[in-house]
Design a protein around this motif. Structure first.
Motif, PDB file in Angstrom:
ATOM      1  N   ASN A  59       0.815  -1.208   0.000  1.00 19.81           N
ATOM      2  CA  ASN A  59       0.000   0.000   0.000  1.00 19.81           C
ATOM      3  C   ASN A  59       0.847   1.256   0.000  1.00 19.81           C
ATOM      4  O   ASN A  59       0.470   2.281  -0.547  1.00 19.81           O
ATOM      5  CB  ASN A  59      -0.936  -0.008   1.215  1.00 19.81           C
ATOM      6  N   ALA A  60       2.021   1.199   0.613  1.00 20.76           N
ATOM      7  CA  ALA A  60       2.910   2.360   0.702  1.00 20.76           C
ATOM      8  C   ALA A  60       3.262   2.883  -0.686  1.00 20.76           C
ATOM      9  O   ALA A  60       3.416   2.115  -1.638  1.00 20.76           O
ATOM     10  CB  ALA A  60       4.180   1.995   1.450  1.00 20.76           C
ATOM     11  N   LYS A  61       3.411   4.207  -0.779  1.00 23.70           N
ATOM     12  CA  LYS A  61       3.820   4.806  -2.043  1.00 23.70           C
ATOM     13  C   LYS A  61       5.297   4.560  -2.321  1.00 23.70           C
ATOM     14  O   LYS A  61       5.729   4.534  -3.477  1.00 23.70           O
ATOM     15  CB  LYS A  61       3.548   6.315  -2.010  1.00 23.70           C
ATOM     16  N   SER A  62       6.062   4.410  -1.262  1.00 25.36           N
ATOM     17  CA  SER A  62       7.508   4.255  -1.404  1.00 25.36           C
ATOM     18  C   SER A  62       8.028   3.466  -0.213  1.00 25.36           C
ATOM     19  O   SER A  62       7.595   3.702   0.927  1.00 25.36           O
ATOM     20  CB  SER A  62       8.178   5.631  -1.459  1.00 25.36           C
ATOM     21  N   LEU A  63       8.933   2.515  -0.465  1.00 28.92           N
ATOM     22  CA  LEU A  63       9.508   1.771   0.656  1.00 28.92           C
ATOM     23  C   LEU A  63      10.808   1.095   0.238  1.00 28.92           C
ATOM     24  O   LEU A  63      11.116   0.958  -0.948  1.00 28.92           O
ATOM     25  CB  LEU A  63       8.525   0.739   1.211  1.00 28.92           C
ATOM     26  N   GLN A  82      10.201  11.528  -3.690  1.00 28.15           N
ATOM     27  CA  GLN A  82      10.069  12.413  -2.532  1.00 28.15           C
ATOM     28  C   GLN A  82       8.671  12.333  -1.913  1.00 28.15           C
ATOM     29  O   GLN A  82       7.670  12.269  -2.627  1.00 28.15           O
ATOM     30  CB  GLN A  82      10.375  13.846  -2.925  1.00 28.15           C
ATOM     31  N   HIS A  83       8.640  12.362  -0.581  1.00 25.21           N
ATOM     32  CA  HIS A  83       7.392  12.310   0.172  1.00 25.21           C
ATOM     33  C   HIS A  83       7.482  13.209   1.392  1.00 25.21           C
ATOM     34  O   HIS A  83       8.571  13.632   1.793  1.00 25.21           O
ATOM     35  CB  HIS A  83       7.086  10.880   0.613  1.00 25.21           C
ATOM     36  N   LEU A  84       6.342  13.462   2.013  1.00 23.29           N
ATOM     37  CA  LEU A  84       6.316  14.194   3.272  1.00 23.29           C
ATOM     38  C   LEU A  84       6.983  13.353   4.360  1.00 23.29           C
ATOM     39  O   LEU A  84       6.573  12.218   4.597  1.00 23.29           O
ATOM     40  CB  LEU A  84       4.874  14.479   3.693  1.00 23.29           C
ATOM     41  N   VAL A 191      14.584  18.229   2.182  1.00 28.00           N
ATOM     42  CA  VAL A 191      14.561  19.629   2.608  1.00 28.00           C
ATOM     43  C   VAL A 191      13.510  19.750   3.713  1.00 28.00           C
ATOM     44  O   VAL A 191      12.421  19.189   3.617  1.00 28.00           O
ATOM     45  CB  VAL A 191      14.252  20.595   1.441  1.00 28.00           C
ATOM     46  N   LEU A 192      13.875  20.449   4.785  1.00 26.54           N
ATOM     47  CA  LEU A 192      13.010  20.558   5.957  1.00 26.54           C
ATOM     48  C   LEU A 192      12.849  22.015   6.343  1.00 26.54           C
ATOM     49  O   LEU A 192      13.798  22.798   6.251  1.00 26.54           O
ATOM     50  CB  LEU A 192      13.614  19.777   7.137  1.00 26.54           C
ATOM     51  N   TYR A 193      11.653  22.370   6.811  1.00 22.58           N
ATOM     52  CA  TYR A 193      11.380  23.756   7.196  1.00 22.58           C
ATOM     53  C   TYR A 193      10.902  23.892   8.630  1.00 22.58           C
ATOM     54  O   TYR A 193      10.813  25.010   9.144  1.00 22.58           O
ATOM     55  CB  TYR A 193      10.332  24.352   6.249  1.00 22.58           C
ATOM     56  N   ASP A 194      10.586  22.778   9.270  1.00 21.47           N
ATOM     57  CA  ASP A 194      10.065  22.808  10.630  1.00 21.47           C
ATOM     58  C   ASP A 194      10.696  21.651  11.406  1.00 21.47           C
ATOM     59  O   ASP A 194      10.683  20.510  10.932  1.00 21.47           O
ATOM     60  CB  ASP A 194       8.535  22.658  10.600  1.00 21.47           C
ATOM     61  N   PRO A 195      11.260  21.910  12.594  1.00 29.25           N
ATOM     62  CA  PRO A 195      11.967  20.837  13.314  1.00 29.25           C
ATOM     63  C   PRO A 195      11.067  19.697  13.779  1.00 29.25           C
ATOM     64  O   PRO A 195      11.543  18.592  14.025  1.00 29.25           O
ATOM     65  CB  PRO A 195      12.586  21.565  14.514  1.00 29.25           C
ATOM     66  N   SER A 196       9.771  19.955  13.870  1.00 29.01           N
ATOM     67  CA  SER A 196       8.843  18.911  14.308  1.00 29.01           C
ATOM     68  C   SER A 196       8.394  18.009  13.171  1.00 29.01           C
ATOM     69  O   SER A 196       7.865  16.919  13.399  1.00 29.01           O
ATOM     70  CB  SER A 196       7.618  19.538  14.963  1.00 29.01           C
ATOM     71  N   GLY A 197       8.556  18.485  11.927  1.00 33.10           N
ATOM     72  CA  GLY A 197       8.049  17.742  10.777  1.00 33.10           C
ATOM     73  C   GLY A 197       6.617  18.085  10.429  1.00 33.10           C
ATOM     74  O   GLY A 197       6.068  17.563   9.455  1.00 33.10           O
ATOM     75  N   PHE A 198       5.985  18.974  11.213  1.00 29.89           N
ATOM     76  CA  PHE A 198       4.598  19.383  10.939  1.00 29.89           C
ATOM     77  C   PHE A 198       4.624  20.456   9.852  1.00 29.89           C
ATOM     78  O   PHE A 198       4.425  21.636  10.103  1.00 29.89           O
ATOM     79  CB  PHE A 198       3.955  19.937  12.212  1.00 29.89           C
ATOM     80  N   THR A 204      11.401  14.262   1.678  1.00 30.23           N
ATOM     81  CA  THR A 204      12.533  13.359   1.831  1.00 30.23           C
ATOM     82  C   THR A 204      12.237  12.091   1.046  1.00 30.23           C
ATOM     83  O   THR A 204      11.169  11.963   0.432  1.00 30.23           O
ATOM     84  CB  THR A 204      12.809  13.039   3.312  1.00 30.23           C
ATOM     85  N   THR A 205      13.171  11.155   1.050  1.00 28.25           N
ATOM     86  CA  THR A 205      12.997   9.889   0.341  1.00 28.25           C
ATOM     87  C   THR A 205      13.312   8.722   1.272  1.00 28.25           C
ATOM     88  O   THR A 205      13.942   8.895   2.323  1.00 28.25           O
ATOM     89  CB  THR A 205      13.938   9.788  -0.872  1.00 28.25           C
ATOM     90  N   ALA A 206      12.894   7.544   0.862  1.00 35.58           N
ATOM     91  CA  ALA A 206      13.188   6.344   1.653  1.00 35.58           C
ATOM     92  C   ALA A 206      14.695   6.123   1.770  1.00 35.58           C
ATOM     93  O   ALA A 206      15.194   5.694   2.818  1.00 35.58           O
ATOM     94  CB  ALA A 206      12.516   5.127   1.024  1.00 35.58           C
ATOM     95  N   LEU A 207      15.440   6.418   0.704  1.00 35.49           N
ATOM     96  CA  LEU A 207      16.887   6.204   0.746  1.00 35.49           C
ATOM     97  C   LEU A 207      17.583   7.213   1.655  1.00 35.49           C
ATOM     98  O   LEU A 207      18.521   6.861   2.375  1.00 35.49           O
ATOM     99  CB  LEU A 207      17.481   6.271  -0.666  1.00 35.49           C
TER     100      LEU A 207
END
Length: 318
Positions: A59-63, A82-84, A191-198, A204-207
């Motif tokens: 079911n996962a889009k990427s793994l 790339q995924h959230l 690439v990240l914009y918030d330290p919580s991930g919210f 990011t990617t699985a790799l």
């Protein structure tokens, strides 16, 4: 005369076949150059090895499934897509923060940092008091506390830029430096914009996730934190605070509980459910990074299926 015509005809057939092979070969090379087609081949190889993998099986889009004994990838699905990251972003934050400050540092949880959490955030229920940096890492990794992530970013941002006057300035400094750190380590798809991930703009990617977890697993303190279904932190003032792990595989009362799962973390946002699991079997460790399942149960079902594949695989036991 008839024999010459036959030879000429044979030469024409050979030339035609050679041209056809060249055209088909070129077309195949062009097809193979597309990453998604290479992925299809890899999936088919995995299907041969493991028997039950087929198109759309997960079911996962990427793994990705990695045998950490030799860093071999045995199951993968769009692992460079790339995924959230959602709360999995905290893994990048913890890895970078651990290079800036010491685990034993005493950190005051600034009320402004705690108040930075967004509505519906997961929290560790921090108070405006002192914590060790290791306490805060546990608060990020076990209950996935967004409040702890802001406190860590605020503290580390102050180390990076002592002249920063406000909490938001310090967090901004930290995030800018974190993204530079990610690029230097080769995480070009993160690439990240918030330290919580919210944050719905982060990617990011699985790799890339596999790579940062590999780095974190070099530390005993990280392994200790992620492996516990509940974690009790001893705070600098002598008090304690206990958190429950969001990873259902670690919960003895859950239908998904598995004694050989020893971490790592969950994350979910905007209908995407992510899961990173460290699994021990056959005297080895296996890392599973899964992104974009459509529900909480779907992410656990996917990983549970992979775990069963590992358990039953003679190939992976070697």
């Amino acid at each position: 005369m008839k024999q010459n015509r036959q030879k000429k005809k044979t030469r024409h057939v050979i030339a035609f076949l050679f041209l056809a092979v060249m055209i088909l070969g070129g077309a195949f090379a062009f097809w193979l150059a597309r990453p998604e087609n290479v992925q299809t081949i890899k999936s088919q190889i995995s299907a041969f090895l493991f028997g039950d993998l087929k198109e759309g099986y997960y079911n996962a889009k990427s793994l990705v499934l990695v045998d950490r004994s030799d860093d071999s990838i045995f199951i993968s699905k769009r692992e460079t897509e790339q995924h959230l990251p959602a709360s999995l972003a905290k893994l990048f934050v913890v890895e970078y923060a651990s290079t800036i400050a010491d685990l034993t540092d005493t950190v005051f949880a600034d009320p402004e940092a705690i108040a930075s959490i967004k509505p519906n955030s997961s929290v560790a229920n921090l108070e405006a008091k002192n914590y060790s940096l290791q306490n805060l890492f546990a608060a990020m990794l076990v209950p996935s506390g967004n409040d702890a992530a802001y406190v860590v970013a605020d503290y580390c941002g102050g180390i990076l830029s002592p002249e920063a006057k406000t909490c938001q300035e310090r967090i901004s400094v930290f995030m800018d430096s974190l993204n530079q750190h990610l690029q230097e380590l080769g995480y070009h798809d993160t690439v990240l914009y918030d330290p919580s991930g919210f944050d719905t703009d982060a990617r990011t990617t699985a790799l890339d996730m596999k790579s940062v977890v590999d780095r974190l697993l070099e530390h005993d303190w990280f392994r200790e934190i992620i492996s516990q279904s509940t974690y009790t932190a001893k705070l600098p003032d002598g008090s304690t605070q206990t958190w429950k792990n969001t990873n259902t595989f670690l919960d003895p009362e859950s239908e998904y509980y598995h004694e050989n799962v020893i971490g790592v973390k969950t994350g979910s946002l905007s209908g995407d459910y992510n899961l990173v699991v460290l699994y021990q079997q056959h005297g080895k460790e296996f890392l599973i990074c899964s992104f974009g399942s459509e529900s909480d149960s779907a992410r656990y079902d996917d990983v549970d299926s992979i775990i069963k594949t590992i358990d039953e695989s003679n190939y992976l036991s070697q």
